[in-house]
Scaffold this active site. Sequence first.
Site, PDB file in Angstrom:
ATOM      1  CG  HIS A   1      10.870  -4.696   1.654  1.00 25.59           C
ATOM      2  ND1 HIS A   1      11.705  -5.361   2.478  1.00 25.59           N
ATOM      3  CD2 HIS A   1       9.813  -4.455   1.844  1.00 25.59           C
ATOM      4  CE1 HIS A   1      10.769  -5.808   3.737  1.00 25.59           C
ATOM      5  NE2 HIS A   1       9.597  -5.022   3.059  1.00 25.59           N
TER       6      HIS A   1
ATOM      7  NE  ARG B   1       7.602  -7.908  10.970  1.00 24.26           N
ATOM      8  CZ  ARG B   1       8.674  -7.978  10.524  1.00 24.26           C
ATOM      9  NH1 ARG B   1       9.043  -6.668   9.405  1.00 24.26           N
ATOM     10  NH2 ARG B   1      10.022  -8.506  10.672  1.00 24.26           N
TER      11      ARG B   1
ATOM     12  CG  ASN C   1       8.005  -4.491   7.728  1.00 22.80           C
ATOM     13  OD1 ASN C   1       7.799  -4.353   8.990  1.00 22.80           O
ATOM     14  ND2 ASN C   1       6.836  -4.096   7.527  1.00 22.80           N
TER      15      ASN C   1
ATOM     16  NE  ARG D   1      -7.243   0.331   2.663  1.00 22.70           N
ATOM     17  CZ  ARG D   1      -6.947   1.247   1.569  1.00 22.70           C
ATOM     18  NH1 ARG D   1      -5.178   0.714   1.445  1.00 22.70           N
ATOM     19  NH2 ARG D   1      -7.163   1.528   0.685  1.00 22.70           N
TER      20      ARG D   1
END
Length: 412
Positions: A214, A218, A216, A372
């Site tokens: 994983h 940001r 991420n 979403r």
Amino acid sequence: MASRRPALRLFSQCRARSQLTSQRAPNCRRALSNLPPNPKTPRPTLSPKARFLSLTALGLLAAVPFLYKMALDDPLMLDVPTLAERDQLIKRERAITDTSPMRLRMEKFVKEQQKEIVKALEQVDGTKFRVDEWQRKEGGGGITCVLQEGKVFEKAGVGVSIVYGTLPKAAIMQMRANHKNIAEADNIPDSLEFFAAGLSLIAHPKNPMAPTVHLNYRYFETAKPDGTSGAWWFGGGSDLTPNYIFDEDAIQFHKSLKDVCDAHNKDYYPRFKKWCDEYFYNKHRRETRGIGGIFFDDLDETIQGKEDIFAFIQDGLKSFVPTYVPIIDRRKDMAFTEKEKEWQQIRRGRYVEFNLVHDRGTAFGLNTPGPRVEAILMSMPLTATWKYMYEAEPGSREERLVEVLREPKEWV
């Protein structure tokens, strides 16, 4: 003078508060024409057109005090471009460079890296990703790339999200706990525009010997009324979740992250490794989700300058492909048993538990206006299992994994 007062009185009754309409002007003309003539004052002869222009001029003069008062009491509110509209204009007018707002630089960077990662994983699997581009009516959008039931990956997703929105006062007050510069304590606005951009990645291999990964990275910022950056911070990290521990994989993964951290700040790796172990923790199971990596949030000017942190983010994201691809290449074709496949499904169940119960990113996404959902839940595995009172056998490889998850290990 006495003969003029009835005329003025009738004229004032015909005057509208907001404007003298063309519909009422003929009524006023008819009323005035019915007045008795003043015997002392000869009545001038005016053409209909001249009479109409005269009355119009008088009406405009009479409306001036009212319009002035209306302007003071109810000032006209002009439409101010939103942050999303400002950024769209910048992107249309010129290329994104090192002098562009960080919002647009981060968006450009994560989109470029998404393409690089998708290309690398497609080469590993031999299957193409499905690419979905989407827009948010509130501003922004994203690109979701998903591979399902491939040759190597049961499911892999690489998603970019660009989000524009507005923070209500309650959210601003909550964020001040970690970011005092988001607003002054005695002058908290009713709302603030914000921007968030990030790249999220998940890969669930078919082979239980191959680890789930994983990632991420940001960026978040609020905007001042003129569109300039207000408070800002970066977050992110990467972690490995194996079903069976191979020490060389764990060491390689952690060493790569440590090298990236050390190149920017020697304190980063030990701090962010600990942060990762504490964050990706299933409290109800009393075990970490995997063998960790690095995790950080709220990196702002109190840590380093914006350019320095952005450089760190770039190096961290760029290190993913050369770190993970060799690991997956070593494990994707290894032999495994049905029992080992069953263990993989049980471990995936623990993965789902963390994402739905504890993960702040999932909660933020689902609570953002106009979410979403498919993109937010992209990280969910295609299959998982929950078996009642399942225990790993003593002395087994499965038990060793559980021991490491309950007592995180220093791999480098």
